[in-house]
Design a protein around this motif. Sequence first.
Motif, PDB file in Angstrom:
ATOM      1  N   ASP A   1       8.585  12.053 -13.277  1.00 56.87           N
ATOM      2  CA  ASP A   1       8.040  13.173 -12.498  1.00 56.87           C
ATOM      3  C   ASP A   1       7.237  12.683 -11.276  1.00 56.87           C
ATOM      4  O   ASP A   1       6.494  13.439 -10.672  1.00 56.87           O
ATOM      5  CB  ASP A   1       7.141  14.051 -13.377  1.00 56.87           C
ATOM      6  N   GLY A   2       7.392  11.397 -10.936  1.00 55.50           N
ATOM      7  CA  GLY A   2       6.624  10.865  -9.807  1.00 55.50           C
ATOM      8  C   GLY A   2       7.523  10.492  -8.634  1.00 55.50           C
ATOM      9  O   GLY A   2       8.746  10.646  -8.684  1.00 55.50           O
ATOM     10  N   LEU A   3       6.907  10.045  -7.587  1.00 51.81           N
ATOM     11  CA  LEU A   3       7.661   9.528  -6.442  1.00 51.81           C
ATOM     12  C   LEU A   3       6.817   8.486  -5.708  1.00 51.81           C
ATOM     13  O   LEU A   3       5.594   8.488  -5.824  1.00 51.81           O
ATOM     14  CB  LEU A   3       8.069  10.659  -5.479  1.00 51.81           C
ATOM     15  N   VAL A   4       7.507   7.604  -4.993  1.00 55.53           N
ATOM     16  CA  VAL A   4       6.793   6.646  -4.144  1.00 55.53           C
ATOM     17  C   VAL A   4       7.194   6.911  -2.696  1.00 55.53           C
ATOM     18  O   VAL A   4       8.323   7.345  -2.429  1.00 55.53           O
ATOM     19  CB  VAL A   4       7.113   5.179  -4.517  1.00 55.53           C
ATOM     20  N   ALA A   5       6.255   6.708  -1.785  1.00 51.61           N
ATOM     21  CA  ALA A   5       6.538   6.924  -0.355  1.00 51.61           C
ATOM     22  C   ALA A   5       5.862   5.829   0.443  1.00 51.61           C
ATOM     23  O   ALA A   5       4.860   5.253   0.014  1.00 51.61           O
ATOM     24  CB  ALA A   5       6.029   8.291   0.089  1.00 51.61           C
ATOM     25  N   GLY A   6       6.441   5.533   1.595  1.00 48.44           N
ATOM     26  CA  GLY A   6       5.825   4.502   2.434  1.00 48.44           C
ATOM     27  C   GLY A   6       6.436   4.455   3.824  1.00 48.44           C
ATOM     28  O   GLY A   6       7.393   5.194   4.113  1.00 48.44           O
TER      29      GLY A   6
ATOM     30  N   ASN B   1      -2.711   3.379  -8.117  1.00 50.70           N
ATOM     31  CA  ASN B   1      -3.185   4.584  -7.422  1.00 50.70           C
ATOM     32  C   ASN B   1      -2.577   4.674  -6.027  1.00 50.70           C
ATOM     33  O   ASN B   1      -2.237   3.651  -5.431  1.00 50.70           O
ATOM     34  CB  ASN B   1      -4.714   4.556  -7.288  1.00 50.70           C
ATOM     35  N   THR B   2      -2.474   5.892  -5.548  1.00 51.40           N
ATOM     36  CA  THR B   2      -1.907   6.075  -4.210  1.00 51.40           C
ATOM     37  C   THR B   2      -2.786   5.379  -3.166  1.00 51.40           C
ATOM     38  O   THR B   2      -4.021   5.406  -3.264  1.00 51.40           O
ATOM     39  CB  THR B   2      -1.741   7.579  -3.886  1.00 51.40           C
ATOM     40  N   ASN B   3      -2.172   4.717  -2.230  1.00 54.55           N
ATOM     41  CA  ASN B   3      -2.856   3.987  -1.156  1.00 54.55           C
ATOM     42  C   ASN B   3      -3.742   2.837  -1.628  1.00 54.55           C
ATOM     43  O   ASN B   3      -4.517   2.293  -0.839  1.00 54.55           O
ATOM     44  CB  ASN B   3      -3.691   4.930  -0.288  1.00 54.55           C
ATOM     45  N   GLU B   4      -3.629   2.489  -2.906  1.00 58.62           N
ATOM     46  CA  GLU B   4      -4.385   1.330  -3.400  1.00 58.62           C
ATOM     47  C   GLU B   4      -3.640   0.057  -2.972  1.00 58.62           C
ATOM     48  O   GLU B   4      -2.411   0.030  -2.982  1.00 58.62           O
ATOM     49  CB  GLU B   4      -4.462   1.390  -4.935  1.00 58.62           C
ATOM     50  N   GLU B   5      -4.403  -0.942  -2.560  1.00 56.84           N
ATOM     51  CA  GLU B   5      -3.747  -2.188  -2.145  1.00 56.84           C
ATOM     52  C   GLU B   5      -3.333  -2.969  -3.379  1.00 56.84           C
ATOM     53  O   GLU B   5      -4.178  -3.376  -4.180  1.00 56.84           O
ATOM     54  CB  GLU B   5      -4.692  -3.027  -1.284  1.00 56.84           C
ATOM     55  N   ALA B   6      -2.025  -3.128  -3.570  1.00 59.11           N
ATOM     56  CA  ALA B   6      -1.526  -3.913  -4.708  1.00 59.11           C
ATOM     57  C   ALA B   6      -1.136  -5.286  -4.170  1.00 59.11           C
ATOM     58  O   ALA B   6      -0.351  -5.388  -3.230  1.00 59.11           O
ATOM     59  CB  ALA B   6      -0.312  -3.216  -5.293  1.00 59.11           C
ATOM     60  N   GLU B   7      -1.740  -6.320  -4.736  1.00 58.38           N
ATOM     61  CA  GLU B   7      -1.455  -7.656  -4.230  1.00 58.38           C
ATOM     62  C   GLU B   7      -0.946  -8.528  -5.366  1.00 58.38           C
ATOM     63  O   GLU B   7      -1.514  -8.535  -6.463  1.00 58.38           O
ATOM     64  CB  GLU B   7      -2.738  -8.256  -3.632  1.00 58.38           C
ATOM     65  N   PHE B   8       0.149  -9.203  -5.121  1.00 57.51           N
ATOM     66  CA  PHE B   8       0.661 -10.169  -6.107  1.00 57.51           C
ATOM     67  C   PHE B   8       1.342 -11.289  -5.345  1.00 57.51           C
ATOM     68  O   PHE B   8       1.561 -11.177  -4.130  1.00 57.51           O
ATOM     69  CB  PHE B   8       1.620  -9.487  -7.095  1.00 57.51           C
TER      70      PHE B   8
ATOM     71  N   LYS C   1       0.884  -1.169   0.000  1.00 58.47           N
ATOM     72  CA  LYS C   1       0.000   0.000   0.000  1.00 58.47           C
ATOM     73  C   LYS C   1       0.920   1.216   0.000  1.00 58.47           C
ATOM     74  O   LYS C   1       1.373   1.673   1.058  1.00 58.47           O
ATOM     75  CB  LYS C   1      -0.884  -0.035   1.246  1.00 58.47           C
ATOM     76  N   ILE C   2       1.213   1.681  -1.229  1.00 55.35           N
ATOM     77  CA  ILE C   2       2.244   2.703  -1.418  1.00 55.35           C
ATOM     78  C   ILE C   2       1.574   4.047  -1.720  1.00 55.35           C
ATOM     79  O   ILE C   2       0.523   4.096  -2.362  1.00 55.35           O
ATOM     80  CB  ILE C   2       3.140   2.314  -2.640  1.00 55.35           C
ATOM     81  N   GLN C   3       2.216   5.109  -1.292  1.00 51.90           N
ATOM     82  CA  GLN C   3       1.711   6.433  -1.665  1.00 51.90           C
ATOM     83  C   GLN C   3       2.450   6.890  -2.912  1.00 51.90           C
ATOM     84  O   GLN C   3       3.680   6.736  -3.012  1.00 51.90           O
ATOM     85  CB  GLN C   3       1.932   7.417  -0.538  1.00 51.90           C
ATOM     86  N   ILE C   4       1.679   7.445  -3.853  1.00 47.28           N
ATOM     87  CA  ILE C   4       2.284   7.918  -5.102  1.00 47.28           C
ATOM     88  C   ILE C   4       1.961   9.396  -5.252  1.00 47.28           C
ATOM     89  O   ILE C   4       0.810   9.818  -5.050  1.00 47.28           O
ATOM     90  CB  ILE C   4       1.753   7.105  -6.303  1.00 47.28           C
ATOM     91  N   ALA C   5       2.958  10.188  -5.552  1.00 40.88           N
ATOM     92  CA  ALA C   5       2.744  11.643  -5.683  1.00 40.88           C
ATOM     93  C   ALA C   5       3.758  12.191  -6.683  1.00 40.88           C
ATOM     94  O   ALA C   5       4.442  11.410  -7.372  1.00 40.88           O
ATOM     95  CB  ALA C   5       2.906  12.298  -4.322  1.00 40.88           C
ATOM     96  N   SER C   6       3.815  13.514  -6.737  1.00 42.64           N
ATOM     97  CA  SER C   6       4.772  14.143  -7.642  1.00 42.64           C
ATOM     98  C   SER C   6       5.311  15.405  -6.981  1.00 42.64           C
ATOM     99  O   SER C   6       4.548  16.134  -6.333  1.00 42.64           O
ATOM    100  CB  SER C   6       4.083  14.488  -8.973  1.00 42.64           C
TER     101      SER C   6
END
Lengths: 297, 438
Positions: free
Chosen positions: B266-271, B236-243, B199-204
């Motif tokens: 132009d993006g970034l990931v945060a967690g 999407n930011t805070n979307e639960e990605a499951e694999f 569950k990652i935050q994505i922003a710019s």
Amino acid sequence: MTAVIETSALTKVYKDFWGRPKHKALDQLSIRIDPGEVFGLIGPNGCGKTTTFKLLLGLIFPTGGQATVLGKPPTDVGVKARLGFLPEESYLYHWLTADETLDFFGRLFHLDRATRKKRADELIERFGLAHARKRQIREYSKGMTRRVGFCQALINDPDLVIFDEPTSGLDPISQRQIKDLILDLKRRGKTVLLSSHLLGDVQDICDRIAILHQGQTKKYGAVRDILVQRDSITMTFKDLSEQGRRRIEDLARAEGARLVRSENTLETLEDVFLRTVQESGDGLTYRPPAKEGEERK
Amino acid sequence: MTTSWVRLWAVASLTLKEALRRRIIFFVLLLFAVALQISAAFFPSLNMIGRLRVMESHSLSITGLFTAIAVLFLAAFSLPGDFEQKRVYYLASKPLSKPTLFLGRLLGFSILVTLFIASMGLITVGYIRIVKLLSGDAFPALVAYPRLTASEFEAVKGQPIPANPDKLFALGGGEATLIWHFNGLRAADFPDRISVLAKIQIASPTDGYRSSGAVRFRVLNHELKRQSEKILPQLNTNEEAEFDISRDILGTGGDLSIGVSCLDSDGLVAGVRNSVVIYHRSANFELNFARGLTLALLQSLLVTALTLMASTVLSAPISVLLGITLYIMGNLHGYVLEGARDIDQTLDQIKAAQGTEKGEQMHTPEDLPPWVLRLSTLSSRAVLKIVPDFKRFDFSLWLLKDRAVSWEELGEAAAGVAPHFLVLTLLGVLIMSFKDFG
């Protein structure tokens, strides 16, 4: 001797939502009740009797003055361990049986299971509820509910008992039983404070009374002192002939007395009622209380 | 204040006895069983996993609803009933302090709610087991995978966010990566396919409204030089990605690291440390169900305490309304907070652009004056500070994804509820201490 109840200028003013005085229910009540006394509070509706009881039980806080019960403030939980109270109306837990109700109240007094059972058995027997002890109170008549109310007030064998309108909602036989109960409590050295609209009963059983009106104490003292008419005498004779009566009346007139009433003595309606019911033999019987040292049959 | 356990228990058991005698519990449980059974009406149009899910979600919804109704009404009417019907005259003339009466009632209702939820849980598990038995092997296994959080978390060529040093970020387009290390794993603790949840935050850094992007997940076993990669082009930011990844990557055991990087320049990931987790072999389903229902119990206890506390001064219907309000606010916590954040962002941008041509064109939502919106967000935040987020009590977030509620999560939820519960209890005790029973 330490007073069982003592109040000094006890005052209660009920306030509205904004804290403004709305109604003065009790005004400067100062009374003292000694151990072993039966004390009556009488007065018309709204005179402050129930408010006095609530203050003495710590249910409400006084606006002014103070009160002690068994030598301590009314809010002291320890005081309540030696106290029994019967409110004017008996709203008990309708879903409980008489047994469960008494067990619950007994637990609040920290009575052990055996004592709770023993006391409950005695009281249930005394108040004639044995046949209904396993039924939920919602199935009881008003009189039966009232009797459970008496049982709960006595479950802790209290030193002080407060009865608010004890005979309200009871038939004449039960009323008489309650009067005998109060006298029995007095004989056992207990202190009783009661209120009642049945002034005859109060006169019969109370040692001292206070008459309240609009929150104020109008009379306070021994029943006899309050009731006695010093300029009037009542004499009761048995087997007096008509001629004898006339001679006594003449003698009294010669002494300057004015005859107000001369008639045959009347029985009380209560005595006639109890005798009639007993004679009818329909099972509704009144048993006078056992004397000290005598076993109840 | 004098409280004794004997008196406290006497009042609590009276509360329980009353509720049992009124037969409310039995009636509601019967209704619950009937309502749960209605879920079978959906079975013909569903596959086996769908059937399990519909039973589970149905059960949790009804449990929540029925518990709420029972708790609200029983708690709201008990003390006002004692006051209005003057039973309190009997109670207060006994050696029972006024606070003990409140505490006894609270204890009684707490036990009642526990019994209530436990009974519903038993009925649900029994029902699911019967359906599984009748459905044969086609029915999915009843599983609950425990979550495992990383032993370490670091940012390679990234850095902490100044306002929150526990949160790290990594700019996109380069080699900056957030890495979660899972050390000392044993292959025997995992199923054939190890499930990973992120569950990652994505922003710019340049676009305040950016909330999605392409993200790469790389799972590495440095010792065995084995790796697996997963790219999500539009996360999407805070979307639960499951694999999931093969257990083979772990060998017989050892360390795994999961790296996450943003592929957009132009993006970034945060967690934070628990933004990426992996799942163990299944724990006991029934035990997990009990833990999950404990979450629901915590929520109900909070509502019970509020409703009972309110009923010491307010009428029963108003106390019910307050309890309902707590339910609604607790459940809307996340949405309201997000809305407040969006409004703040918009207002900040309007303020920054004031005096420029762009600023003249900018409008507040619904064209409301900015001070109204500012006041609204301030008051919303103030209210949300005293109302906990009920999402943490929503067992469906675990159950419907076959995840186990960990003791840690349970502890966190209990720790979140405890201060509120204690404050409400203390308030109730204080009010009762000074209350006139006239």
